[in-house]
Design a protein around this motif. Structure first.
Motif, mmCIF file in Angstrom:
data_model
loop_
_atom_site.group_PDB
_atom_site.id
_atom_site.type_symbol
_atom_site.label_atom_id
_atom_site.label_comp_id
_atom_site.label_asym_id
_atom_site.label_seq_id
_atom_site.Cartn_x
_atom_site.Cartn_y
_atom_site.Cartn_z
ATOM 1 N N MET A 1 0.840 -1.189 0.000
ATOM 2 C CA MET A 1 0.000 0.000 0.000
ATOM 3 C C MET A 1 0.881 1.247 0.000
ATOM 4 O O MET A 1 1.724 1.428 0.864
ATOM 5 N N ASN A 2 0.711 2.105 -1.013
ATOM 6 C CA ASN A 2 1.520 3.315 -1.045
ATOM 7 C C ASN A 2 0.764 4.557 -1.498
ATOM 8 O O ASN A 2 1.358 5.617 -1.631
ATOM 9 N N SER A 3 -0.526 4.443 -1.744
ATOM 10 C CA SER A 3 -1.278 5.613 -2.188
ATOM 11 C C SER A 3 -2.624 5.711 -1.477
ATOM 12 O O SER A 3 -3.307 4.710 -1.271
ATOM 13 N N ILE A 4 -2.978 6.930 -1.109
ATOM 14 C CA ILE A 4 -4.223 7.186 -0.398
ATOM 15 C C ILE A 4 -4.926 8.376 -1.040
ATOM 16 O O ILE A 4 -4.292 9.393 -1.339
ATOM 17 N N ILE A 26 -0.403 11.042 -1.800
ATOM 18 C CA ILE A 26 -1.756 11.468 -1.447
ATOM 19 C C ILE A 26 -2.430 12.198 -2.611
ATOM 20 O O ILE A 26 -1.836 13.085 -3.232
ATOM 21 N N LYS A 27 -3.658 11.811 -2.903
ATOM 22 C CA LYS A 27 -4.528 12.600 -3.769
ATOM 23 C C LYS A 27 -5.556 13.257 -2.851
ATOM 24 O O LYS A 27 -6.204 12.583 -2.059
ATOM 25 N N LEU A 28 -5.695 14.577 -2.971
ATOM 26 C CA LEU A 28 -6.530 15.342 -2.050
ATOM 27 C C LEU A 28 -7.498 16.218 -2.830
ATOM 28 O O LEU A 28 -7.102 16.905 -3.774
ATOM 29 N N SER A 29 -8.758 16.204 -2.424
ATOM 30 C CA SER A 29 -9.769 16.964 -3.160
ATOM 31 C C SER A 29 -10.183 18.244 -2.453
ATOM 32 O O SER A 29 -10.097 18.361 -1.230
ATOM 33 N N THR A 30 -10.637 19.184 -3.255
ATOM 34 C CA THR A 30 -11.284 20.393 -2.767
ATOM 35 C C THR A 30 -12.346 20.762 -3.792
ATOM 36 O O THR A 30 -12.344 20.244 -4.911
ATOM 37 N N ILE A 66 -6.341 3.151 -0.881
ATOM 38 C CA ILE A 66 -7.290 3.442 0.193
ATOM 39 C C ILE A 66 -7.960 4.782 -0.076
ATOM 40 O O ILE A 66 -7.328 5.725 -0.562
ATOM 41 N N LEU A 67 -9.242 4.851 0.256
ATOM 42 C CA LEU A 67 -9.993 6.101 0.157
ATOM 43 C C LEU A 67 -10.449 6.520 1.554
ATOM 44 O O LEU A 67 -11.054 5.726 2.274
#
Length: 244
Positions: A1-4, A26-30, A66-67
């Motif tokens: 696991m290396n991305s969230i 990390i992918k991060l939303s706004t 993972i979300l």
């Protein structure tokens, strides 16, 4: 696991992403691009995502292991559409941030949204947070302009943001899924005790209290399962020692 993927970059989501980015991509939303104007963390990839109007970027956004869902929306149809995209993605595990309010109100859309995720074949852990405090959320400011605090003798159920972030991190790193946890600081002073304390340490006026009895509100929520499963010790265990 290396991305969230973290859906939601508000008061909780943004500092959570900053912490996790030390170990994960990390992918991060706004919903507003201005949120990320000063973002300098190369391990955080920004996305514009609105659950009320999911666009073509959603599939790229969901390309993670993972979300973590941390948005205030109670748009049931929006979550149904999101779940369709999740089921067509690589995501297998979800952390869904909910609220202990579902324990008092079985008609809240939040409970229906919880159940939507539970009906999928995904591994999901639901974190039901108590009242959120810390970092700008000072309970002494909850009752402005002489607003009366009702049910003054009712115990409070609160949790500090430091503990929220720490709990999410431990769920991810310990791989604790297919669980539902109530997340509440172990101390439960009355409203009168707690809000008086918060006001005094903040140099603010002590609010007015109404001690009329309402037995239906006197529910103390405990985090026994969380503490047991995660071997968790609260950072802010005693609410009457927090400095705002």
């Amino acid at each position: 696991m290396n991305s969230i993927t973290v859906l939601g970059s508000g008061w909780l989501g943004f500092p959570l992403a900053q912490l996790l980015s030390k170990e994960f991509s990390i992918k991060l939303s706004t919903t507003s691009s201005s949120k990320f104007e000063n973002l300098k963390d190369e391990n955080i990839i920004p996305f514009i995502v609105d659950i009320n109007n999911l666009n073509g970027d959603i599939d790229k956004f969901l390309s993670s292991d993972i979300l973590i869902i941390n948005i205030p929306s109670k748009n049931i149809d929006g979550f149904k559409e999101l779940i369709k995209h999740i089921l067509n993605s690589n995501i297998k595990k979800i952390v869904f941030i909910s609220s202990i309010s579902v324990l008092k109100d079985e008609t809240t859309p939040l409970l229906e949204i919880e159940n939507l995720f539970k009906k999928t074949n995904l591994e999901i852990t639901i974190l039901r947070f108590a009242g959120l405090i810390g970092y700008g959320r000072n309970p002494a400011k909850f009752f402005p302009n002489g607003k009366v605090v009702k049910d003054a003798d009712t115990p409070v159920n609160m949790i500090h943001r430091d503990d929220c972030i720490n709990i999410i991190q431990k769920v991810v790193k310990q791989d604790i899924f297919n669980e539902t946890f109530n997340c509440v600081a172990p101390s439960h002073p009355t409203k009168k005790e707690f809000y008086t304390y918060c006001a005094k340490v903040s140099g603010l006026p002590v609010p007015t209290f109404d001690s009329s009895k309402n037995e239906s509100n006197k529910k103390t929520v405990k985090s026994d399962l969380l503490v047991s499963k995660l071997n968790y010790t609260f950072i802010h265990e005693d609410l009457m020692k927090i400095v705002f």
